[in-house]
Design an enzyme around this catalytic site. Structure first.
Site, PDB file in Angstrom:
ATOM      1  N   GLU A 149      -8.326  -6.246  -3.981  1.00  0.00           N
ATOM      2  CA  GLU A 149      -8.255  -4.793  -3.826  1.00  0.00           C
ATOM      3  C   GLU A 149      -7.022  -4.315  -4.578  1.00  0.00           C
ATOM      4  OE1 GLU A 149      -8.457  -3.316   0.213  1.00  0.00           O
ATOM      5  OE2 GLU A 149      -7.103  -1.657  -0.252  1.00  0.00           O
ATOM      6  N   GLU A 154      -1.374   5.348  -2.314  1.00  0.00           N
ATOM      7  CA  GLU A 154      -1.641   5.706  -0.933  1.00  0.00           C
ATOM      8  C   GLU A 154      -0.412   6.412  -0.372  1.00  0.00           C
ATOM      9  OE1 GLU A 154      -4.242   2.745   1.516  1.00  0.00           O
ATOM     10  OE2 GLU A 154      -2.865   1.549   0.312  1.00  0.00           O
TER      11      GLU A 154
END
Length: 271
Positions: A149, A154
């Site tokens: 990933e 974020e």
């Protein structure tokens, strides 16, 4: 218009590089690494009010998504309510309460790529409980974290304006507390647009904000898939979560709803 910007991108970046001030040409630097060419983009300039489903697909559901998130991801519209709106060249992802249920959207690109430079110009939502993301997952992934990933950007609302870029794999992931990441405080991340990017090659993954590299993860070249599964096609993801193990670690503030995550463009460059 953004179309004109695309046509003249290479020339304009070269001109900017010659100016004394790094922000002379643009509010944010768009330092595309040398040798890359634009191969795909979403400028959100169509006449439709919803995202172009020839480019994107919705993931839906309210099962927590492995992080105990509270929101239910929907396909953009429920009745007269929308959680995905395109206007004035901007995609607005909205987390809001609809009939006592918190709803939002999670969009993925139909296309995928192996290696490249991936960027988006974003303005982040405000409010304790918000968890916006711009990230990548493997197209043919069967297991997490073994298949990898890449989190380009974020941020969580209880820690406003601190952005994070992270990779996850079998050896390095948050369930073990071994994830590899970089963080940077951007004082205006929630009030202004900034350009978030990752450069992914067979040798490294680097995270950028406004042209500045603040995270590097190198391929150890051991051939061990536990430490480097990043050699297969990945697709791009945009979502706005509510609550969850990280986004809700300090609780949620429903007075912040509706909260809006704004995406000006998404672009992919390859060599």
């Amino acid at each position: 218009m953004k179309q004109l910007f695309l046509l003249n991108l290479s020339l304009l970046v070269s001109v900017c590089a010659s100016f004394a001030s790094p922000d002379s040409c643009f509010q944010q630097k768009t330092s595309i690494p040398e040798g890359y060419t634009l191969v795909w983009s979403e400028e959100f300039e169509g006449k439709d009010l919803l995202p172009d489903l020839s480019q994107w697909w919705y993931e839906t559901g309210g099962h927590g998504w492995g992080n105990h998130e509270i929101q239910n991801y929907i396909e953009g519209v429920v009745g007269q309510d929308t959680c995905a709106l395109v206007s004035d060249g901007i995609l607005k992802m909205i987390v809001k309460k609809i009939k006592q249920e918190v709803c939002s959207v999670r969009l993925n690109t139909l296309k995928s790529w192996t290696y490249g430079y991936f960027e988006a110009r974003l303005k982040l939502p405000a409010g304790r409980g918000t968890w916006p993301a711009f990230w990548m997952m493997p197209t043919n992934g069967k297991a997490w974290p073994e298949d990898g990933e890449i989190d380009i950007m974020e941020e969580v609302g209880y820690n406003p304006n601190e952005i994070v870029s992270t990779i996850h794999c079998n050896a390095y992931n948050h369930t073990k507390g071994t994830q590899k990441n970089g963080t940077k405080m951007i004082p205006t991340a929630q009030s202004e647009f900034h350009v978030y990017a990752v450069e992914w090659t067979e040798d490294f993954i680097k995270g950028y904000v406004d042209g500045e590299c603040y995270f590097t993860f190198a391929n150890d070249k051991t051939g061990n898939r536990d430490t480097w599964p990043f050699d297969a096609p990945f697709y791009l993801k945009l979502n706005l979560a509510w609550g969850g193990d990280w986004g809700g670690a300090m609780g949620v503030d429903e007075s912040a709803l509706p909260a809006i995550y704004e995406i000006d463009y998404v672009r992919v460059y390859q060599k």
